[in-house]
Design an enzyme around this catalytic site. Structure first.
Site: not given
Lengths: 485, 481
Positions: A78, A153, A177
């Site tokens: 990420k 997210s 997330s």
């Protein structure tokens, strides 16, 4: 053999047996990324050269018999995790061109275990969002249906894993997330207990909530990846000095008979899609058939979880984001004077959702409002944590839907922040309480995957993974069909 | 002097840099004077994702300081973020302590020149990180530079109660505090290098008034002398303003040492809302009783204990004992000079009057004294043995300051040994009386004033070496006939 469809564990085993090489596996993933990323927008930075370099080094180790835990396996990272020498932006314009001179502890742990970095995955800007639509680099598309969100997210990580671009990817979970995008993408995603994974080098959103975790296509892979990435770190004062178990080794060592499954009555609300509810019921039924017991529990402060979350997280964020001032790194828009440079850099650099939260945070922390908002929210947070502690005196694990609905359409909720926030209704509670949670695929609604969330006691990662693994064995969930996609 | 009908009220905030090798939350060096921005790491630079890790040595220093100031040690204290934008504040917030500091409710006694003592309360001590340094417009450049070497350097902020009533008390407070910090070896107390800084909160009120007046905060006080002068100036300024019917604004003022005035920096404080909240990157700091007890055992003999010992063992008065115990160096000098059983009061006087006076003039401190403790002791010994008079001793001392020679050598080389031979003194007196019959008659007719003239004449004849007591004895006898 379709290399990209190998699981993380499977691939690691084949690499160790030298039936495949890391370079060929990495190339296969790269091909997949290169052919699919333009559509899905899962990766914002593709590190092809670095990946092949790392793969070659892994192959050398494999050849020499020095293979480590996940030697040679391609992973997505990420874009929230700082990677030394590799652009790291948290998908914000304000971090334009930022190449960290240091490595996050989580990514460093994965490289020390032999992981190979294929790229940095897309995400909501600074992890603020539930649909990946706040990313400066545009939204991620759900590989199951490209008109839909892949959640947020950690939407890029979810799409990359579901679409076979890598064997696993890191996520971070502040209010859901990891779990929500995993559910939307039909994969497994685990947020461990707060403090299990170091936050060092992970771009901060809300420090008391942020926790890194693993996203993979099955429970065993998730267990293995989590084992590789977590652990105490003296560089993070909130990380917990407790040994990490060999999570992937003990998955079958749980007796379902007598397992007490808690169903919180406050989670079965009217907004819950009845088909989603049916999927949770079916999952529970599989366990009761094996001798597990169902206990109705109450988490009375559940309705405050989302509001409390949206006070505490922006308050911490507003302070965490103060360092983006255009002075030392990232975007700088020169102004007439110092204050003007600050104003212009930040106005241009931050997206609207980030600005909204900065304003909310500044408001709730300002004198005269601090006690009414921040202090009170912290008190309610303690009550929410107590709700869970009380519930866990009556049950071993808690089952809930991960999200009220399957993945929604891109653009559907983006103009209505309240609707968007309500999407986090089942995940924020555990985040506020710092508890571990895992989302596992449990069925389909309207052609889209649906996940159930399993929550556990603090540091009960091993136990949760065992329950999730048992569920996976009893469920015939078909992963995304590559050809169809 | 402040008008009699007004009373001054002062509280002081002292920032003391804790003497540690590394910064408060990172491993970067704290050494002074390095090239700009060479003593930094991603943590000091406020880069994304990095986290603070508390330096235990700073905690130990704060607790020991608290114990030395008779304060309460909070078993739980909390680090908070003070949020504001400034280029030398890389994170956009300073990590400090706010509503739960590590130390509270202490007190300290200061000794004043008139021999009195006064207790001043210590409100709190908290731990915080320093900011960097902004440098504006170097040469012709119209740009500002930021040096982050200081960013993250550990500080203790020591806040006094508004118990101070005179500028002298303020000076004495800072001096004493600096001594304590130096005795503890937690801060080098160097105000010029900025390792100890002081802000003064100053207000005035009519005597008898119980409410405090509006205060101003004076910054940029980089020496004890400046603290005293700034407070004196500010008090006068406020009284004059009040007398002229003007309002005192709560504001920050800068001390301008060149012009000897304070200047307004208006606008900064009032507008600021620092939005303090507990730093989620740092858990509450919890201290163990065992650690506190262990640290207590490492406390050295502190100024007050030293002072009491000096008063008890050497019969010094309160003020002399306080001055000599004011630094470890002067205390050591004093005790070393006493070796060989010298008279403590005499040694104390020589150190405080002659030695400190000379050092002050040459801008040296006691560690740089050209006269060693043993030499000063020797000099006092010569006086005690009547080898030289006190007056001659001053001449010898001047010479010692110049050459660092032993006093005995100087006395020998210059033939300064005191005349204690009764015969020699008597002869000198007789000669003078014979040559000045008029003056003798004058004295005998009752003019006592002429006596001094005779003393001077005899001293002149003996080149000042006559033992004064003996001279006195003999002269009076002979004059009175």
């Amino acid at each position: 053999m379709d290399l990209i469809k190998l699981g993380l564990k499977e691939a690691a085993d084949l690499l160790k047996k030298r039936e495949i090489s890391s370079v060929e596996l990495t190339k296969a993933c790269m091909d997949r990324i290169n052919s699919r990323n333009e559509r899905l927008n899962a990766f914002v930075t593709i590190t092809e050269d670095k990946a092949l370099e790392m793969a070659q080094r892994s192959d050398k180790r494999l050849k020499e018999g020095n293979a480590r835990l996940i030697e040679g396996v391609p992973l997505g990272m990420k874009d929230l995790f700082c990677t030394e020498g590799v652009l790291t932006t948290a998908c914000s314009h304000i971090l334009d061109g930022f190449v960290p001179p240091y490595e996050s502890t989580v990514s460093a742990n994965l490289w020390k275990a032999g992981g190979v970095l294929v790229g940095k995955t897309n995400m909501d800007e600074f992890a603020m969002g539930s649909s990946n639509e706040t990313s400066y680099y545009g939204p991620v598309r759900n590989p199951w249906d490209e008109s839909r969100t892949c959640g947020g997210s950690s939407g890029g990580s979810a799409a990359a894993v579901a679409d076979y671009m890598c064997m696993g990817a890191t996520g971070s979970d502040t209010g859901g997330s990891i779990r929500q995008p995993s559910a939307f993408a039909g994969i497994v995603g685990m947020k461990p207990t707060y403090g299990r994974c170091s936050r060092y080098g992970m771009v901060a959103f809300a420090s008391s909530l942020d926790q890194a975790g693993a996203m993979c296509r099955n429970v065993e892979d998730t267990a293995l990846m989590l084992r590789a990435m977590s652990g105490f770190d003296p560089m993070d004062s909130t990380s917990v000095d407790m040994p990490i178990e060999n999570y992937d080794q003990n998955l079958d060592k749980l007796t379902l008979k007598g397992l007490r499954i808690g169903l919180p009555k406050e989670y079965f609300i009217k907004e819950l899609d009845p088909e989603v509810k049916a999927i949770v019921d079916a999952a529970v039924a599989r366990f009761t058939k094996e001798g597990a017991e169902v206990v109705e529990v109450s988490l009375p402060h559940t309705k405050y979880a989302v509001p409390v979350y949206y006070i505490i997280a922006p308050a911490e964020a507003t302070s965490n984001l103060a360092r983006y001032d255009g002075m030392r790194f990232g975007l700088r828009i020169e102004g007439e004077n110092l204050a003007d440079t600050y104003r212009k850099s930040r106005s241009k650099g931050f997206g609207w959702e980030v600005k909204r939260r900065i304003m909310i945070g500044n408001y709730t922390l300002s004198s005269g409002y601090y006690d009414a908002y921040y202090t009170k929210a912290q008190r309610v947070r303690a009550l929410i944590a107590k709700d869970f502690a009380d519930a866990f005196t009556q049950c071993d694990v808690i089952f809930t839907p991960t999200t009220p609905t399957p993945a929604f359409k891109l653009g559907e909720k983006i103009s209505d922040p309240i609707q968007m926030f309500l999407n986090d209704v089942f995940t924020t509670g555990a985040s506020l309480a710092g508890l571990p949670g895992i989302s596992v695929p449990a069925g389909m609604v309207g052609g889209m995957p649906v996940g159930i969330q399993i929550l556990g006691k603090p540091f009960a990662e091993q136990h949760l993974l065992q329950v999730a693994w048992a569920h996976e064995k009893m469920t015939a969930f078909a992963a995304l069909d590559v050809k169809a996609a | 002097m402040l008008r009699q009908d007004y009373e001054l009220v002062v509280g002081l905030e002292v920032h003391a840099q804790v003497s540690t090798q590394s910064k408060l939350f990172s491993g970067s060096s704290t050494a002074f004077g390095a090239e700009p921005n060479t003593q930094t790491c991603p943590i000091d630079l406020g880069m994304p994702g990095v986290l603070p890790v508390l330096n235990d040595k700073v905690v130990e220093a704060a607790v020991r300081t608290g114990l030395a100031l008779n304060a309460h040690i909070n078993k739980t204290s909390v680090f908070a973020r003070k949020n504001y934008f400034y280029p030398d504040l890389p994170k956009g917030y300073q990590i400090s302590q706010y509503d739960l500091p590590i130390v509270e409710h202490g007190r300290m006694t200061v000794d004043l020149e008139d021999g009195s003592s006064k207790e001043i309360g210590i409100t709190r001590i908290h731990i915080e990180e320093d900011a960097g340094k902004s440098v504006h417009d170097i040469g012709d450049e119209k740009v500002s530079h930021v040096d982050l070497n200081r960013a993250g350097v550990p500080l203790m902020e020591i806040v006094s109660e508004p118990d101070i009533r005179t500028a002298e008390e303020a000076g004495a407070y800072v001096k004493k505090l600096r001594a304590i910090l130096r005795f503890l070896e937690v801060c080098d107390g160097n105000m010029e290098q900025g390792s100890m800084r002081c802000d003064a909160n100053v207000s005035v009120r009519k005597r008898g008034e119980t409410k405090f007046g509006t205060r101003t905060e004076i910054k940029n006080l980089n020496s004890i002398r400046n603290i005293v002068r700034a407070i004196e100036y500010e008090a006068e300024r406020q009284v004059e303003a009040i007398e002229n019917g003007e309002k005192i604004y709560q504001e920050t003022r800068l001390w301008d040492a060149g012009k000897n005035i304070t200047r307004s920096m208006r606008g900064k404080e009032n507008a600021h809302d620092y939005r303090y909240f507990p730093d989620p990157d740092l858990l509450p700091l919890r201290l163990k009783e065992d650690d506190i007890e262990a640290w207590k055992k490492t406390l050295p003999e502190l100024p007050d204990q030293l002072k009491d010992r000096f008063m008890r063992d050497y019969s010094l008065n309160n003020y002399d004992a306080a001055v000599l115990s004011g630094s470890r160096e002067s205390a050591r000098f004093f005790e070393a000079a006493l070796e060989g059983g010298r008279d403590p009061k005499l040694v104390a006087n020589w150190i405080m009057v002659e030695l400190f006076g000379a050092l002050n003039k040459s801008g040296k401190d006691i560690t740089e004294s050209p006269v060693s403790p043993a030499q000063l002791g020797q000099l006092v010994g010569l006086i005690e043995k009547n080898t030289i008079s006190g007056k001659i001793a001053k001449t010898v001392f001047e010479e010692m300051l110049q050459s660092s020679a032993d006093p005995e050598e100087i006395v020998k080389a210059k033939g300064l040994v005191q005349i204690t031979d009764t015969g020699a003194i008597e002869k000198a007196i007789d000669d003078i009386m014979a040559a000045n019959a008029d003056q003798v008659a004058d004295f005998r007719s009752g003019n006592e004033r002429v006596y001094g003239w005779f003393v001077g004449q005899v001293m002149k004849a003996t080149q000042g070496k006559a033992n004064p007591a003996m001279l006195n004895d003999l002269l009076r006898k002979k004059l009175q006939g």
